[in-house]
Design a protein around this motif. Structure first.
Motif, PDB file in Angstrom:
ATOM      1  N   LYS A   1      45.359   4.369 -59.476  1.00 51.34           N
ATOM      2  CA  LYS A   1      44.243   4.788 -59.656  1.00 51.34           C
ATOM      3  C   LYS A   1      43.162   4.128 -58.817  1.00 51.34           C
ATOM      4  O   LYS A   1      43.185   2.835 -59.169  1.00 51.34           O
ATOM      5  CB  LYS A   1      43.686   4.686 -61.123  1.00 51.34           C
ATOM      6  CG  LYS A   1      42.346   5.208 -61.447  1.00 51.34           C
ATOM      7  CD  LYS A   1      41.852   5.045 -63.056  1.00 51.34           C
ATOM      8  CE  LYS A   1      40.461   5.583 -63.139  1.00 51.34           C
ATOM      9  NZ  LYS A   1      39.694   4.719 -63.493  1.00 51.34           N
TER      10      LYS A   1
ATOM     11  N   ALA B   1      39.620   2.545 -57.338  1.00 54.74           N
ATOM     12  CA  ALA B   1      38.628   1.682 -57.995  1.00 54.74           C
ATOM     13  C   ALA B   1      37.410   2.929 -58.210  1.00 54.74           C
ATOM     14  O   ALA B   1      36.786   2.990 -59.155  1.00 54.74           O
ATOM     15  CB  ALA B   1      37.790   0.782 -57.253  1.00 54.74           C
TER      16      ALA B   1
ATOM     17  N   MET C   1      36.810   6.892 -58.180  1.00 60.36           N
ATOM     18  CA  MET C   1      37.702   8.043 -58.215  1.00 60.36           C
ATOM     19  C   MET C   1      37.494   9.053 -57.170  1.00 60.36           C
ATOM     20  O   MET C   1      38.323  10.047 -56.964  1.00 60.36           O
ATOM     21  CB  MET C   1      37.306   8.680 -59.514  1.00 60.36           C
ATOM     22  CG  MET C   1      38.263   8.192 -60.979  1.00 60.36           C
ATOM     23  SD  MET C   1      39.949   8.499 -60.746  1.00 60.36           S
ATOM     24  CE  MET C   1      40.107  10.013 -61.318  1.00 60.36           C
ATOM     25  N   GLU C   2      36.280   8.895 -56.418  1.00 66.69           N
ATOM     26  CA  GLU C   2      36.124   9.770 -55.348  1.00 66.69           C
ATOM     27  C   GLU C   2      36.925   9.566 -54.200  1.00 66.69           C
ATOM     28  O   GLU C   2      37.305  10.608 -53.326  1.00 66.69           O
ATOM     29  CB  GLU C   2      34.539   9.557 -54.950  1.00 66.69           C
ATOM     30  CG  GLU C   2      33.641  10.175 -55.926  1.00 66.69           C
ATOM     31  CD  GLU C   2      32.183  10.048 -55.241  1.00 66.69           C
ATOM     32  OE1 GLU C   2      31.359  10.110 -56.333  1.00 66.69           O
ATOM     33  OE2 GLU C   2      32.070   9.603 -54.129  1.00 66.69           O
ATOM     34  N   GLU C   3      37.773   8.563 -54.008  1.00 64.13           N
ATOM     35  CA  GLU C   3      38.617   8.253 -53.120  1.00 64.13           C
ATOM     36  C   GLU C   3      39.987   8.732 -53.515  1.00 64.13           C
ATOM     37  O   GLU C   3      40.900   8.589 -52.930  1.00 64.13           O
ATOM     38  CB  GLU C   3      38.751   6.758 -52.956  1.00 64.13           C
ATOM     39  CG  GLU C   3      37.492   6.170 -52.112  1.00 64.13           C
ATOM     40  CD  GLU C   3      37.208   4.849 -52.181  1.00 64.13           C
ATOM     41  OE1 GLU C   3      36.230   4.087 -52.074  1.00 64.13           O
ATOM     42  OE2 GLU C   3      38.455   4.204 -52.480  1.00 64.13           O
ATOM     43  N   LEU C   4      40.117   9.254 -54.604  1.00 67.57           N
ATOM     44  CA  LEU C   4      41.462   9.807 -54.941  1.00 67.57           C
ATOM     45  C   LEU C   4      42.062  11.160 -54.186  1.00 67.57           C
ATOM     46  O   LEU C   4      41.295  11.888 -53.983  1.00 67.57           O
ATOM     47  CB  LEU C   4      41.297  10.306 -56.420  1.00 67.57           C
ATOM     48  CG  LEU C   4      42.595  10.682 -57.252  1.00 67.57           C
ATOM     49  CD1 LEU C   4      43.665   9.722 -57.127  1.00 67.57           C
ATOM     50  CD2 LEU C   4      42.328  11.479 -58.552  1.00 67.57           C
ATOM     51  N   THR C   5      43.016  10.703 -53.607  1.00 67.40           N
ATOM     52  CA  THR C   5      43.661  11.671 -52.410  1.00 67.40           C
ATOM     53  C   THR C   5      45.092  11.818 -53.161  1.00 67.40           C
ATOM     54  O   THR C   5      45.569  12.874 -52.678  1.00 67.40           O
ATOM     55  CB  THR C   5      43.634  11.540 -51.320  1.00 67.40           C
ATOM     56  OG1 THR C   5      44.208  10.165 -51.093  1.00 67.40           O
ATOM     57  CG2 THR C   5      42.151  11.338 -50.749  1.00 67.40           C
ATOM     58  N   GLU C   6      45.758  11.117 -53.787  1.00 67.53           N
ATOM     59  CA  GLU C   6      46.968  11.264 -54.232  1.00 67.53           C
ATOM     60  C   GLU C   6      47.402  11.077 -55.751  1.00 67.53           C
ATOM     61  O   GLU C   6      46.683  10.082 -56.265  1.00 67.53           O
ATOM     62  CB  GLU C   6      47.884  10.207 -53.287  1.00 67.53           C
ATOM     63  CG  GLU C   6      49.314  10.460 -53.175  1.00 67.53           C
ATOM     64  CD  GLU C   6      49.863   9.542 -52.429  1.00 67.53           C
ATOM     65  OE1 GLU C   6      49.262   8.458 -51.668  1.00 67.53           O
ATOM     66  OE2 GLU C   6      51.324   9.478 -51.969  1.00 67.53           O
TER      67      GLU C   6
END
Lengths: 447, 268
Positions: free
Chosen positions: A218, A220, A222-227
């Motif tokens: 996860k 830090a 969540m907008e950077e979540l890509t995978e």
């Protein structure tokens, strides 16, 4: 010659049984969501969207010259109920995502079943005797007045009709914020892992009030979540090793001896992208929907949208074998994206000696790839082919316009009829194939 | 039109221009479809995170490519005049499934601010997970999107306006973040970023009669004023876990009240 399947002799797959409702109107709760043989192959468990588990038991008819076996209902129980998460105001589906059998230690059978949030350990035990001849109780359970008892006797066990009881022994809850997609039992027979979209937890089978987080991807922000994590499995023999696959088509192998938190992988299996096939859908179709170790532990197989790939654990830069499941869909990806079929999660499985792999497709087709003989076959699970011991006829999909006799054109495929879950008996050539709400069992003609 | 595998070059020639325009339209329809999917998936019991992430990545990819080959202006022009819905533009799949005619290696960074003179208003929704980046030449499209959001009654205007004071800083750092942030709005909260001076007159007109006092009330209730921008997953996650931002602890309890206030603002 029909049905190239596996092994040194040609396997001819025949229809054996079909379980489930006949009518086309599918009740949502009856949709099969997982299929799993136990370690001996004697039991076959299915889970459905309604949270139920149905276990079939193999009964071998030795009277006939060919040993035919039949799977009949052994036990049915409600494993999970729908729940409501009051904090998030969201429903928690009771759909059984995975079932995994524990290795048998005593007379009873144990399995783990999980929905999106909670894992349960179920004990399935048989009762075929009951005590009779109590001194203080009548046969129907009413208590006898002790003052009327004049003689004493020892109660004895007498045979009774077989009763199969399923009882929940452990409930492993509240450890997953996201949806559980995998559970895998460790070869140490003590621990198991559960994986959701972003985290993997390690449990002890006896301890329900805590688990150890061993992978956490996860970000830090969540907008950077890509995978996300899509599947995870323990190595069949090395109790310190597990793998997990991602939505970007990579597999990471982790060693729990290296550190408590296995965010850093020991091996990264990633195939370089083929630039000639690049499109907006490249990433989506590279997302891995299932990962399975071979029985011998040397290979692992992954399933992405269009293919099955087999990796040698000792080689990280590319798979050793790639099999196209339904390459004719590559030109239809936009339509499949529109109707969401591109997100279907197909599973895959090995046969007992790791020589053949199997996976599902659309139109109730399923595919088998014989690794040694470099042959593949497409078969269909349908009521039309379901006369007893009827040999399955190989099917063929025609990609271009020139359709031959008995071929099916791509545009005629029914994308609502998808085979996502298949299972192979651990020793014999018996397979269980789940269509939307039916379970088909096929066997080798010469068993 | 073109058989699979044929490369199309973005070079001179009338034919090529037609093909390029067709490709752009198809790419835009794919973008619309993706955004629609992200909106819809949030309406379900709980969105499938893997699916959402894959769709968001696709959106990001399309936007990067569109920005790279300067298509933003073309797109906004095409959208400004027409009233087509996304479904009207679903076309043959073949072209979209092929390689795009331009593919630069490496990440494409572009400045959100002042790209080709096109100042971008970012209208984002949290529950809608919809990211629309438009120039100031297409207020019609912007209004259409807003209208859609209004209908679903999920517009949280207060958050955006109350953050005005804070967005100045954000704007400054945004240009460096490039593509990542623009599509990062997919997971962002619903706010109208009017921080830049001379913001869209259409927007101002829309909200001119909204009573400002409600903004303060709402930020008090939700405690989101100074909280870092969070995506819906982060929001849900922080609610579930004990170590989330403390200010959100009262959010859920007051959502009914928020709905009530929303009805008043919308004037239903």
């Amino acid at each position: 010659m029909a049905g190239a399947g596996g092994g040194s002799n040609d396997v001819q797959w025949c229809f054996s049984q079909v379980k489930g409702a006949i009518d086309d109107d599918v009740a949502e709760a009856d949709i099969i969501s997982t299929v799993e043989f136990n370690h001996s192959g004697e039991l076959l468990a299915t889970g459905d969207k309604g949270g139920r588990v149905v276990i079939f038991q193999q009964e071998i008819e030795k009277s006939q010259p060919q040993c035919r076996s039949e799977y009949n209902v052994y036990s049915t129980f409600q494993s999970h109920e729908p729940e409501f998460d009051y904090l998030k105001s969201l429903e928690i589906e009771e759909k059984i995502n995975k079932i995994r059998w524990l290795p048998q230690k005593n007379a009873a059978q144990f399995l783990l079943s999980t929905n999106d949030k909670t894992i349960k350990l179920w004990k399935i035990s048989e009762r075929d005797k009951r005590p009779e001849g109590y001194n203080l109780k009548e046969e129907d359970g009413r208590y006898i007045d002790p003052n009327t008892v004049t003689a004493l006797r020892v109660p004895v066990f007498r045979p009774m009709d077989l009763m199969v009881e399923a009882s929940p022994r452990r409930v492993f809850a509240n450890a997953h914020t996201y949806h559980i997609n995998s559970i895998s039992i460790n070869s140490d027979h003590e621990t198991y892992l559960s994986a959701d979209d972003l985290r993997i937890n390690l449990w002890h089978q006896e301890i329900t009030d805590r688990s150890f987080n061993i992978v956490d991807i996860k970000p830090a922000n969540m907008e950077e979540l890509t995978e996300v994590i899509t599947a995870a499995e323990f190595h069949p023999h090395q109790c310190n090793t597990f793998v997990y696959s991602s939505s970007k088509g990579t597999i990471r192998l982790c060693d729990m001896r290296a550190s408590a938190l296995c965010d850093t992988h020991s091996k990264l299996f990633e195939e370089p992208e083929d630039p000639s096939n690049r499109s907006f859908f490249s990433e989506i179709i590279s997302s891995i929907s299932d990962v399975k170790f071979s029985h011998n532990g040397r290979y692992m197989m992954i399933r992405d949208y269009l293919s099955v790939k087999i990796w040698d654990l000792n080689m990280e830069n590319r798979p050793v074998e790639t099999y196209q499941v339904h390459e004719y869909l590559r030109s239809k990806l936009c339509s499949l994206y529109e109707n969401d079929c591109i997100f279907d999660k197909f599973e895959c499985c090995w046969n007992g000696n790791d020589s053949v792999v199997m996976t599902g497709s659309y139109n109730n087709f399923f595919r088998m790839f014989d690794r040694g003989q470099r042959r593949d076959v497409t078969l269909e699970a349908s009521r039309e082919g379901s006369k007893p011991q009827q040999v399955l006829k190989p099917r063929k999909v025609c990609a271009d316009g020139k359709r031959k006799k008995d071929e099916i054109s791509v545009d005629s495929l029914d994308f609502n009829k998808k085979i996502l879950h298949t299972a192979w008996h651990p020793q014999d050539n018996i397979i269980a194939v789940a269509t939307t709400n039916n379970l088909y069992i096929f066997q080798d003609k010469v068993n | 039109m073109y058989s699979k595998g044929t490369k199309r070059k973005f070079s001179d020639g009338v034919d090529n221009k037609a093909v390029a325009a067709s490709y752009s339209l198809q790419r835009q329809s794919l973008l619309d479809m993706s955004l629609l999917k992200l909106q819809l998936c949030h309406m379900l019991a709980e969105p499938n995170l893997c699916r959402s992430v894959l769709i968001a990545n696709t959106v990001r990819q399309i936007q990067e490519e569109m920005a790279h080959d300067g298509s933003w202006q073309v797109v906004t022009e095409a959208l400004g005049g027409s009233g087509h819905g996304p479904s009207d533009r679903l076309v043959d799949t073949e072209v979209l499934c092929q390689s795009p005619e331009q593919q630069d290696s490496g990440p494409k960074l572009y400045s959100v601010m002042g790209y080709d003179g096109c100042r971008e208003e970012e209208v984002v929704t949290d529950k809608a997970l919809c990211s629309v980046v438009v120039g100031d030449r297409s207020p019609a499209f912007l209004l259409g999107t807003i209208g859609h959001c209004w209908d679903r009654g999920e517009l949280r205007v207060e958050d955006g306006v109350s953050k005005d004071s804070g967005t100045g800083d954000e704007e400054g750092t945004r240009s460096g973040e490039g593509a990542k942030l623009a599509t990062g709005q997919v997971f962002g909260t619903f706010e109208i970023k009017n921080g830049a001076p001379g913001s869209d007159p259409a927007l101002e007109e829309l909200f001119s009669d909204v009573d400002a006092s409600y903004y303060d009330l709402d930020t008090t209730l939700t405690g989101m004023q100074s909280a870092p921008k969070m995506g819906p997953y982060d929001f849900l996650d922080s609610l579930a876990s004990s170590h989330g931002p403390v200010s959100n602890s009262s959010c859920r309890a007051d959502l009914n009240e928020l709905d009530h206030i929303m009805e008043i603002i919308v004037g239903s």
